[in-house]
Scaffold this motif. Structure first.
Motif, mmCIF file in Angstrom:
data_model
loop_
_atom_site.group_PDB
_atom_site.id
_atom_site.type_symbol
_atom_site.label_atom_id
_atom_site.label_comp_id
_atom_site.label_asym_id
_atom_site.label_seq_id
_atom_site.Cartn_x
_atom_site.Cartn_y
_atom_site.Cartn_z
ATOM 1 N N LEU A 1 47.492 70.783 2.089
ATOM 2 C CA LEU A 1 46.342 70.678 2.981
ATOM 3 C C LEU A 1 46.548 69.540 3.975
ATOM 4 O O LEU A 1 47.270 68.591 3.708
ATOM 5 N N ASP A 2 45.863 69.649 5.105
ATOM 6 C CA ASP A 2 45.963 68.638 6.163
ATOM 7 C C ASP A 2 44.941 67.539 5.900
ATOM 8 O O ASP A 2 43.949 67.401 6.608
ATOM 9 N N ILE A 3 45.189 66.744 4.871
ATOM 10 C CA ILE A 3 44.219 65.723 4.486
ATOM 11 C C ILE A 3 44.124 64.619 5.534
ATOM 12 O O ILE A 3 43.053 64.074 5.790
ATOM 13 N N MET A 4 45.257 64.286 6.168
ATOM 14 C CA MET A 4 45.247 63.178 7.125
ATOM 15 C C MET A 4 44.293 63.449 8.288
ATOM 16 O O MET A 4 43.443 62.623 8.624
ATOM 17 N N HIS A 5 44.412 64.626 8.925
ATOM 18 C CA HIS A 5 43.581 64.913 10.085
ATOM 19 C C HIS A 5 42.132 65.181 9.698
ATOM 20 O O HIS A 5 41.215 64.913 10.475
ATOM 21 N N ILE A 6 41.914 65.720 8.490
ATOM 22 C CA ILE A 6 40.544 65.923 8.033
ATOM 23 C C ILE A 6 39.801 64.588 8.004
ATOM 24 O O ILE A 6 38.686 64.452 8.509
ATOM 25 N N ALA A 7 40.440 63.575 7.426
ATOM 26 C CA ALA A 7 39.785 62.280 7.264
ATOM 27 C C ALA A 7 39.700 61.510 8.571
ATOM 28 O O ALA A 7 38.670 60.899 8.880
ATOM 29 N N THR A 8 40.769 61.523 9.349
ATOM 30 C CA THR A 8 40.845 60.596 10.477
ATOM 31 C C THR A 8 40.316 61.157 11.786
ATOM 32 O O THR A 8 39.786 60.406 12.603
#
Length: 363
Positions: free
Chosen positions: A251-258
């Protein structure tokens, strides 16, 4: 290899002592998918465990991105070593973006050298394939993307809610909207404590159903139902050489959060998001960033500069001046989840500030 084998043996011993319960997840080797693969004999002692990390880059200012850079991360190294340059295998391949139409070539050329490299040694095992951003992931996993009817990238089966005025956009809403009745996406409320489990059990059956389409219309209907737009070339890798499809895709956790969350929260606090004509803006108690408050918030971000450690590189820019012109992911991360609870205290109404702090804690 020694780290992987030692970590596996230690964890198996912990499981025996704890009655099959994992008390802490500290590495990939703590996951049940990996342990099951070991116990089923898919992964044998000494087999190298690989993760693919890939992203596209734009080489020319006025041309579409046409080059993918990827690395093989060797999980057999200790976590403190595996991401260093001398522990990775780097590759650069030029590729072109393809349509998702079933009648056109549906396999990205980037996967071809990946498959060849993986199969050069029959004992290599692909544990995970990661793309830095979600739009790029669809070229590897063959799924439809996160804003479609069956858009879960872990293939959990939870359908999104379709808003007629939003075209083909579906929203992953857990709660059924009021007065909502749209066939195929009007599921009942889903308890956030009991989300559908991620599963690939019916993936192959759904893919077969999609591939039986005889016309473009049938294909588009099947794509909507299944959440699959094309077969991934990773299916051609031998079963014993891969964790599973689509389970191996992350999953694209980095872009989800930032970025994604920031792009939602800030317009909400500014009261500038897209809304319906029937909405009553006088009830938007969360829209606190009026003109002067928004300017004061930007000044508060800048005023934290003397207190930030040097390891943060340089301090974030004033969001009131730069947020629409290249605000970086790490700036959003620091402003929201580092500084946010402090500089938003007393600015957001208490009930919304507490809710925001729960988000920060979760991230």
């Amino acid at each position: 290899m020694q780290y992987q084998d030692d970590a596996t043996n230690v964890l198996l011993e912990k499981l025996r002592m704890n009655g099959g319960v994992i008390d802490a997840y500290e590495d990939f080797f703590d996951g049940m998918d990996y342990l099951d693969a070991v116990q089923w004999g898919k992964i044998k002692e000494g087999d190298p465990i690989l993760m693919l990390s890939i992203d596209c880059t734009q080489l020319y200012k006025s041309k579409q991105s046409n080059c993918w850079i990827y690395i093989w991360v060797v999980f057999d190294h200790h976590p403190q070593e595996r991401y260093k340059k001398n522990s990775r295998i780097r590759r650069i391949r030029p590729v072109h973006v393809h349509s998702t139409s079933l009648t056109e070539t549906s396999v990205s050329p980037v996967a071809i050298p990946l498959r060849v490299e993986l199969c050069l040694s029959s004992n290599r095992f692909l544990a995970a394939a990661l793309v830095v951003h979600t739009p790029g992931m669809v070229y590897l996993n063959g799924l439809v993307g996160s804003h479609r009817g069956n858009g879960c990238q872990l293939y959990c089966g939870m359908r999104g809610c379709h808003k007629p005025s939003a075209g083909g956009h579906y929203y992953p809403a857990l709660l059924k909207p009021n007065n909502y009745n749209h066939l195929g996406s009007d599921h009942l409320d889903i308890d956030v404590e009991h989300l559908p489990p991620a599963s690939s059990g019916n993936y192959l059956d759904n893919l077969k159903y999609l591939m039986q389409s005889h016309t473009q219309t049938q294909y588009e209907q099947c794509r909507l139902e299944t959440g699959i737009s094309k077969p991934t070339i990773f299916l051609s890798i031998q079963t014993n050489n891969i964790l599973g499809v689509p389970g191996c895709f992350g999953l694209d956790i980095m872009h989800i959060a930032t970025i994604n969350i920031a792009n939602e929260l800030i317009p909400i606090w500014c009261g500038s998001f897209q809304f319906e004509s029937t909405d009553d803006k006088d009830t938007w108690y969360w829209a606190v960033f009026k003109s002067c408050v928004w300017q004061d918030h930007g000044k508060a971000v800048v005023d934290t500069t003397p207190y930030l450690p040097g390891s943060f590189d340089h301090p974030p820019c004033n969001p009131t001046q730069k947020i629409n012109s290249g605000y970086k992911a790490w700036e959003f991360l620091l402003c929201l989840f580092g500084l946010g609870p402090a500089i938003l205290y007393g600015v957001l109404p208490n009930v919304y500030w507490k809710n925001f702090c729960k988000l920060v804690c979760g991230i």
